[in-house]
Design an enzyme around this catalytic site. Structure first.
Site: not given
Length: 179
Positions: A134, A154
């Site tokens: 992301h 992430c």
């Protein structure tokens, strides 16, 4: 006349010195290099090397783009449990796209895989989930990124890089995450 020429000479040197001080102090950022040409088609594979904080996109065996990345706040080793701050290692696939992400866009990985669930069950822990590639949190400029490992596991890019990735990564794209 000599006196005026001397004054201009001193003034020019003073301006050059002031400019060097401004640049040295980082008050004015140096000119950014021209961005590479945009990618025009889908990529075949993504490779993440955690120790290098680097993501590379491939078409066939040819690397076509590389990005600096941020990882989970405790990135060494394979993810063991929810909340450990590690980014998982192994082969994954892009299994979802989220244009409404709390960060700037996100591409989901198929973590936890069956082997991750089995390992976590043996250890009596929750394997965690929701591992994404992301962009940045709200309020970070398009071409900037937080300068440290800050995610919960992430992989983070600048928003501009995430825009490019979003355009060229289809569902099912393999993602190899290496130590």
């Amino acid at each position: 006349m000599k006196r005026i020429a001397g004054l201009f000479s001193h003034l020019a040197l003073a301006l050059l010195a002031a400019g060097a001080v401004v640049l040295a102090l980082g008050l004015i950022a140096p000119r950014m290099p021209a961005p590479p040409p945009p990618l025009t088609g889908p990529v075949d594979r993504i490779e993440v090397v955690k120790s290098d904080r680097r993501m590379t996109l491939f078409v066939g065996d040819l690397p076509v783009r590389s990005y600096a990345i941020a990882l989970g706040f405790d990135p060494e080793g394979h993810k063991q449990a929810q909340g450990d701050g590690r980014t998982p290692e192994g082969r994954f696939h892009i299994d979802r796209r989220n244009p409404q992400s709390g960060y700037h866009l996100s591409l989901g990985l198929n973590y936890p895989r069956p082997e991750d669930r089995a390992r976590a069950a043996r250890a009596g822990v929750n394997p965690g989930g929701d591992i994404f590639i992301h962009g940045q949190p709200p309020g970070i400029p398009q071409d900037r990124r937080l300068g440290h490992d800050w995610t919960a596991g992430c992989i983070a890019l600048s928003n501009a890089e995430m825009d490019e990735l979003w355009r060229v990564v289809p569902l099912g794209t393999p993602v190899d995450i290496l130590p």
